[in-house]
Design an enzyme around this catalytic site. Structure first.
Site, PDB file in Angstrom:
ATOM      1  N   GLN A 147     -10.040  -4.178  -3.290  1.00 61.41           N
ATOM      2  CA  GLN A 147     -11.365  -3.779  -2.813  1.00 61.41           C
ATOM      3  C   GLN A 147     -12.436  -4.138  -3.835  1.00 61.41           C
ATOM      4  O   GLN A 147     -13.543  -4.552  -3.482  1.00 61.41           O
ATOM      5  CB  GLN A 147     -11.379  -2.270  -2.536  1.00 61.41           C
ATOM      6  CG  GLN A 147     -12.695  -1.773  -1.996  1.00 61.41           C
ATOM      7  CD  GLN A 147     -12.984  -2.265  -0.594  1.00 61.41           C
ATOM      8  OE1 GLN A 147     -12.161  -2.113   0.289  1.00 61.41           O
ATOM      9  NE2 GLN A 147     -14.150  -2.857  -0.370  1.00 61.41           N
ATOM     10  N   HIS A 171      -7.330   0.530  -6.477  1.00 65.41           N
ATOM     11  CA  HIS A 171      -7.552  -0.303  -5.279  1.00 65.41           C
ATOM     12  C   HIS A 171      -8.222  -1.606  -5.743  1.00 65.41           C
ATOM     13  O   HIS A 171      -9.375  -1.875  -5.403  1.00 65.41           O
ATOM     14  CB  HIS A 171      -8.429   0.461  -4.279  1.00 65.41           C
ATOM     15  CG  HIS A 171      -8.403  -0.100  -2.890  1.00 65.41           C
ATOM     16  ND1 HIS A 171      -7.590  -1.156  -2.509  1.00 65.41           N
ATOM     17  CD2 HIS A 171      -9.097   0.261  -1.761  1.00 65.41           C
ATOM     18  CE1 HIS A 171      -7.790  -1.421  -1.238  1.00 65.41           C
ATOM     19  NE2 HIS A 171      -8.689  -0.582  -0.761  1.00 65.41           N
ATOM     20  N   ASP A 207     -17.195   6.711  -1.818  1.00 59.81           N
ATOM     21  CA  ASP A 207     -15.981   6.624  -1.018  1.00 59.81           C
ATOM     22  C   ASP A 207     -15.789   7.981  -0.352  1.00 59.81           C
ATOM     23  O   ASP A 207     -16.501   8.943  -0.673  1.00 59.81           O
ATOM     24  CB  ASP A 207     -14.797   6.283  -1.962  1.00 59.81           C
ATOM     25  CG  ASP A 207     -13.489   6.014  -1.232  1.00 59.81           C
ATOM     26  OD1 ASP A 207     -13.505   5.852   0.008  1.00 59.81           O
ATOM     27  OD2 ASP A 207     -12.440   5.964  -1.912  1.00 59.81           O
ATOM     28  N   ARG A 227       0.889  -1.181   0.000  1.00 62.99           N
ATOM     29  CA  ARG A 227       0.000   0.000   0.000  1.00 62.99           C
ATOM     30  C   ARG A 227       0.916   1.216   0.000  1.00 62.99           C
ATOM     31  O   ARG A 227       1.677   1.435   0.926  1.00 62.99           O
ATOM     32  CB  ARG A 227      -0.904  -0.004   1.228  1.00 62.99           C
ATOM     33  CG  ARG A 227      -1.642   1.316   1.392  1.00 62.99           C
ATOM     34  CD  ARG A 227      -2.748   1.238   2.417  1.00 62.99           C
ATOM     35  NE  ARG A 227      -3.886   0.524   1.880  1.00 62.99           N
ATOM     36  CZ  ARG A 227      -5.118   0.562   2.407  1.00 62.99           C
ATOM     37  NH1 ARG A 227      -5.360   1.293   3.472  1.00 62.99           N
ATOM     38  NH2 ARG A 227      -6.101  -0.119   1.864  1.00 62.99           N
ATOM     39  N   ARG A 245     -13.343  -8.796   1.935  1.00 65.97           N
ATOM     40  CA  ARG A 245     -11.920  -8.541   1.691  1.00 65.97           C
ATOM     41  C   ARG A 245     -11.117  -9.798   2.049  1.00 65.97           C
ATOM     42  O   ARG A 245     -10.181 -10.172   1.359  1.00 65.97           O
ATOM     43  CB  ARG A 245     -11.420  -7.360   2.533  1.00 65.97           C
ATOM     44  CG  ARG A 245     -12.009  -6.007   2.162  1.00 65.97           C
ATOM     45  CD  ARG A 245     -11.571  -5.555   0.792  1.00 65.97           C
ATOM     46  NE  ARG A 245     -10.140  -5.482   0.633  1.00 65.97           N
ATOM     47  CZ  ARG A 245      -9.373  -4.454   1.000  1.00 65.97           C
ATOM     48  NH1 ARG A 245      -9.915  -3.385   1.522  1.00 65.97           N
ATOM     49  NH2 ARG A 245      -8.055  -4.487   0.798  1.00 65.97           N
ATOM     50  N   CYS A 285     -16.263   1.348   0.500  1.00 65.50           N
ATOM     51  CA  CYS A 285     -15.118   0.510   0.886  1.00 65.50           C
ATOM     52  C   CYS A 285     -14.751   0.679   2.354  1.00 65.50           C
ATOM     53  O   CYS A 285     -14.082  -0.177   2.916  1.00 65.50           O
ATOM     54  CB  CYS A 285     -13.923   0.806  -0.013  1.00 65.50           C
ATOM     55  SG  CYS A 285     -13.319   2.499   0.092  1.00 65.50           S
TER      56      CYS A 285
HETATM   57  N1  NVA Z   1      -9.923   6.457  -1.538  1.00 69.01           N
HETATM   58  C1  NVA Z   1      -9.555   6.078  -0.206  1.00 69.01           C
HETATM   59  C2  NVA Z   1      -9.773   4.617  -0.006  1.00 69.01           C
HETATM   60  C3  NVA Z   1      -9.469   4.130   1.385  1.00 69.01           C
HETATM   61  C4  NVA Z   1      -9.656   2.649   1.544  1.00 69.01           C
HETATM   62  C5  NVA Z   1      -8.102   6.452   0.030  1.00 69.01           C
HETATM   63  O1  NVA Z   1      -7.281   6.274  -0.883  1.00 69.01           O
HETATM   64  O2  NVA Z   1      -7.786   6.936   1.120  1.00 69.01           O
HETATM   65  N1   CP Z   2     -11.194  -0.329   2.459  1.00 72.82           N
HETATM   66  C1   CP Z   2      -9.938  -0.360   2.892  1.00 72.82           C
HETATM   67  O1   CP Z   2      -8.990  -0.558   2.106  1.00 72.82           O
HETATM   68  O2   CP Z   2      -9.811  -0.191   4.225  1.00 72.82           O
HETATM   69  P1   CP Z   2      -8.474   0.032   5.057  1.00 72.82           P
HETATM   70  O3   CP Z   2      -7.913   1.379   4.658  1.00 72.82           O
HETATM   71  O4   CP Z   2      -8.901  -0.010   6.492  1.00 72.82           O
HETATM   72  O5   CP Z   2      -7.493  -1.060   4.723  1.00 72.82           O
END
Ligand code: NVA
Ligand code: CP
Length: 303
Positions: free
Chosen positions: A134, A131, A219, A104, A287, A259
């Site tokens: 997800q 992502h 989101d 990540r 997930r 998500c």
């Molecule tokens: N769009 C959000 C998704 C978090 C799971 C982010 O990138 O922070």
């Molecule tokens: N939806 C998702 O990726 O959640 P986290 O940021 O908690 O991993």
């Protein structure tokens, strides 16, 4: 064959993706039955987190444990990644010690560079642009509740962000159509929209996107890394909240997904997660099952 990676949904064929969803549903059944199934005994997943996470970390770590393997949590705070060791060197070293790596990070190019130097499969656990893990969970959830994806109308309401991009890829791979409603200036990349015009359409209002949709997804308005834009975004996105009134524009059997984490009172109303159309807790649970199916596919092969 060269090492397979999962950096976006385009890395697998539609048949492979469908196989992973089917297998995720089966793995969920196996886990719930209490049957022990350990195809990854003694295998190790490296997990590099340059951003925060609850669901992604817990689901990958629990999934590896359930499969008989283990996972190592790595953050820049306490590895040499945070002290400037090049990503290519880190990839060469870490991938000689583990069986797969999950990352990540911010810039999507970082995960591509890591994958280029990795001996083992690399999984995108969220970048600024995509992502895909997800989406596996979201699509598994839709299939479980409503059946096949092909020919459906889905709506994306809110930011044209990483999740939105992955929904566009999913529309292409699974044969559904996506209507996207974002405030002006927060749409997905226009070149991408042109490339995927056959399966994704930009519309002006949240109501237009939701009209007759089988799924409405949204989101956060401010993604990780955009915290300095939070107050501007709150103002600009105010017409793009998903709430029960917006859901009433959707099909009678429409589902709502997010998500998570969610901000009640911003991208969703206080009552949206508790609405009967919301399946966010199943979505979050999936997930676990979807990523177990992904790990099994990458490390053992198609079932
Ligand atoms: N769009 C959000 C998704 C978090 C799971 C982010 O990138 O922070
Ligand atoms: N939806 C998702 O990726 O959640 P986290 O940021 O908690 O991993």
């Amino acid at each position: 064959m060269s090492t397979r990676h999962f950096l976006t949904l385009l890395d697998f064929t539609p048949a492979e993706l469908q196989g992973i969803l089917d297998r995720a549903i089966e793995l969920k059944r196996i886990l719930r039955s209490g049957e022990i199934y350990e195809p990854l005994k003694n295998r190790v997943l490296g997990m590099i987190f340059e951003k925060s996470s609850t669901r992604t970390r817990v689901s990958f770590e629990a999934g590896m444990a359930q499969f008989g393997g283990s996972a190592i949590f790595l953050s820049p705070r306490d590895t040499q990644l945070g002290r400037g060791e090049p990503i290519e060197d880190s990839a060469r070293v870490i991938s000689r010690m583990v069986d797969a790596v999950m990352i990540r990070t911010f810039d999507h190019a970082t995960i591509e560079r890591f994958a280029a130097y990795s001996r083992v499969p690399v999984i995108n656990a969220l970048t600024d642009d995509h992502h895909p893990c997800q989406l596996l969970a979201d699509l598994q959830t839709f299939v479980e509740h409503r059946g096949p994806l092909a020919g459906r109308e889905f709506a994306w309401v809110g930011d044209g962000n990483n999740m939105c991009n992955s929904y566009v890829h999913a529309a292409h791979q699974f044969g559904f159509h996506l209507r996207i409603a974002c405030p002006y200036g927060f749409e997905p990349d226009p070149d991408m929209l042109e490339q995927y015009a056959h399966c994704a359409t930009l519309v002006k209002t949240a109501e237009e996107a939701a009209e007759g949709a089988h799924l409405v997804a949204t989101d956060v308005w401010t993604s990780m890394g955009q915290e300095s834009e939070q107050s501007v975004r709150k103002r600009r996105f105010s017409m793009y909240q998903v709430n029960p009134r917006l859901m009433d524009h959707a099909a009678d059997d429409a589902l709502f997904m997010h998500c998570l984490p969610a901000h009640r009172g911003e991208e969703i109303s206080e009552d949206m997660l508790d609405d009967k159309r919301s399946v966010v807790w199943d979505e979050a649970e999936n997930r676990l099952h979807a990523q177990k199916a992904l790990l099994e596919f990458l490390l053992v092969g198609a079932r």
